[in-house]
Design a protein around this motif. Sequence first.
Motif, short mmCIF file in Angstrom:
data_model
loop_
_atom_site.label_atom_id
_atom_site.label_comp_id
_atom_site.label_asym_id
_atom_site.label_seq_id
_atom_site.Cartn_x
_atom_site.Cartn_y
_atom_site.Cartn_z
N GLU A 192 0.83 -1.20 0.00
CA GLU A 192 0.00 0.00 0.00
C GLU A 192 0.87 1.26 0.00
O GLU A 192 0.59 2.22 -0.73
N LEU A 193 1.91 1.24 0.81
CA LEU A 193 2.81 2.39 0.87
C LEU A 193 3.54 2.60 -0.46
O LEU A 193 3.77 3.73 -0.88
N TYR A 194 3.88 1.50 -1.10
CA TYR A 194 4.60 1.57 -2.37
C TYR A 194 3.81 2.36 -3.41
O TYR A 194 4.39 3.11 -4.20
N LEU A 195 2.49 2.21 -3.38
CA LEU A 195 1.65 2.91 -4.35
C LEU A 195 1.68 4.42 -4.15
O LEU A 195 1.31 5.18 -5.05
N GLN A 196 2.12 4.86 -2.97
CA GLN A 196 2.16 6.29 -2.69
C GLN A 196 3.55 6.89 -2.87
O GLN A 196 3.76 8.07 -2.61
N LEU A 197 4.50 6.06 -3.31
CA LEU A 197 5.84 6.56 -3.55
C LEU A 197 5.84 7.57 -4.70
O LEU A 197 5.11 7.42 -5.68
N GLN A 198 6.67 8.57 -4.56
CA GLN A 198 6.88 9.54 -5.63
C GLN A 198 8.37 9.53 -5.96
O GLN A 198 9.14 10.36 -5.46
N PRO A 199 8.78 8.58 -6.81
CA PRO A 199 10.21 8.40 -7.08
C PRO A 199 10.86 9.62 -7.71
O PRO A 199 10.24 10.36 -8.47
N GLN A 200 12.12 9.82 -7.35
CA GLN A 200 12.92 10.84 -8.01
C GLN A 200 13.23 10.39 -9.43
O GLN A 200 13.01 9.23 -9.80
N GLN A 201 13.74 11.29 -10.22
CA GLN A 201 14.12 10.95 -11.59
C GLN A 201 15.17 9.84 -11.58
O GLN A 201 16.04 9.79 -10.70
N CYS A 202 15.07 8.93 -12.53
CA CYS A 202 15.99 7.79 -12.60
C CYS A 202 17.44 8.28 -12.63
O CYS A 202 17.79 9.17 -13.41
N ASN A 203 18.26 7.69 -11.77
CA ASN A 203 19.66 8.12 -11.68
C ASN A 203 20.61 7.23 -12.49
O ASN A 203 21.83 7.42 -12.45
N GLY A 204 20.04 6.23 -13.18
CA GLY A 204 20.86 5.37 -14.02
C GLY A 204 21.56 4.24 -13.29
O GLY A 204 22.28 3.45 -13.91
N LYS A 205 21.33 4.12 -11.98
CA LYS A 205 21.99 3.07 -11.20
C LYS A 205 21.04 1.90 -10.97
O LYS A 205 19.83 2.08 -10.86
N LYS A 206 21.62 0.70 -10.89
CA LYS A 206 20.83 -0.51 -10.72
C LYS A 206 21.26 -1.27 -9.47
O LYS A 206 22.45 -1.32 -9.14
N ALA A 207 20.27 -1.85 -8.79
CA ALA A 207 20.55 -2.61 -7.57
C ALA A 207 19.78 -3.92 -7.58
O ALA A 207 18.63 -3.97 -8.03
N ILE A 208 20.43 -4.96 -7.11
CA ILE A 208 19.78 -6.26 -6.90
C ILE A 208 19.64 -6.47 -5.40
O ILE A 208 20.61 -6.33 -4.65
N LEU A 209 18.43 -6.80 -4.97
CA LEU A 209 18.15 -6.97 -3.55
C LEU A 209 17.58 -8.35 -3.30
O LEU A 209 16.73 -8.83 -4.05
N ALA A 210 18.06 -8.99 -2.23
CA ALA A 210 17.60 -10.35 -1.93
C ALA A 210 17.94 -10.71 -0.49
O ALA A 210 18.85 -10.14 0.11
N SER A 211 17.19 -11.66 0.03
CA SER A 211 17.59 -12.32 1.27
C SER A 211 18.51 -13.47 0.90
O SER A 211 18.35 -14.09 -0.16
N ILE A 212 19.45 -13.77 1.76
CA ILE A 212 20.47 -14.76 1.45
C ILE A 212 19.88 -16.17 1.43
O ILE A 212 18.77 -16.39 1.91
N PRO A 213 20.60 -17.14 0.87
CA PRO A 213 20.10 -18.52 0.85
C PRO A 213 19.75 -19.02 2.25
O PRO A 213 20.48 -18.78 3.21
N GLY A 214 18.60 -19.67 2.37
CA GLY A 214 18.15 -20.19 3.65
C GLY A 214 17.38 -19.20 4.49
O GLY A 214 16.81 -19.56 5.52
N GLU A 215 17.34 -17.95 4.05
CA GLU A 215 16.68 -16.90 4.81
C GLU A 215 15.27 -16.69 4.26
O GLU A 215 15.10 -16.31 3.10
N LEU A 216 14.26 -16.92 5.11
CA LEU A 216 12.88 -16.86 4.66
C LEU A 216 12.22 -15.50 4.87
O LEU A 216 11.09 -15.29 4.45
N HIS A 217 12.91 -14.59 5.54
CA HIS A 217 12.35 -13.27 5.81
C HIS A 217 12.80 -12.29 4.72
O HIS A 217 13.95 -12.29 4.32
N GLN A 218 11.88 -11.44 4.28
CA GLN A 218 12.21 -10.52 3.20
C GLN A 218 11.68 -9.10 3.41
O GLN A 218 11.89 -8.22 2.57
N ILE A 219 11.02 -8.85 4.52
CA ILE A 219 10.38 -7.55 4.72
C ILE A 219 11.42 -6.44 4.81
O ILE A 219 11.27 -5.37 4.21
#
Length: 211
Positions: free
Chosen positions: A80-107
């Motif tokens: 719900e909060l994500y829908l209210q985001l007002q992102p800044q202009q794209c800065n051209g940078k990329k990120a990969i996000l993840a929980s590590i192997p065996g980790e079931l939490h992702q919040i």
Amino acid sequence: MNSIPDIIQSDFRAALLSGNKAHCSKTIQSLIDQNFTLEEIYEHLLKRTLYQVGELWEQNQISVATEHLASSIVENLLNELYLQLQPQQCNGKKAILASIPGELHQIGVKMVNDVLEAKGWETYFLGSNVPSNDLIRFAKGVKPDLFALSMSLYFNLPELMKLVDELRLHFPDTKVLIGGQGFTRGGTEITRRYSNFTYCSNLYELNNYLT
């Protein structure tokens, strides 16, 4: 930085544990209307409450079912909060996000993802329990500027170290951000060993890291 009053946080926790999603959502919207920032809501309400819920579970004061219910509601609130985001202009940078192997939490790492998106990053949120080989293979196609990894449980530290070795082999110069509740018991020494690794304990440190 505004601190959310304890009485609001306590009321939110009670609603969360009872499964009252509507009340939780109303609380979030009220804070938005009072001009609390995304980071303040994440840090002082959602993260704080989830840590308390985790402690209650560890002390056998709530069931696994209740803990899962609370986590599920918070994930819905993040959407719900994500829908209210007002992102800044794209800065051209990329990120990969993840929980590590065996980790079931992702919040927690999802919160980091939302902050990065709000700041103009192109993000690839892979969720929980991502196998190292799959993450590396995916990253070779994306060529990210940053990896953000989450570890919520300290006993998963050996899995993190295995992933670190893989990242250093295939992406020796790419910056790696680590965080999560598991690091409250140790493991941050990795950042002293490798110069491109940084530990952030909260979203304010993340903001400082990004500026």
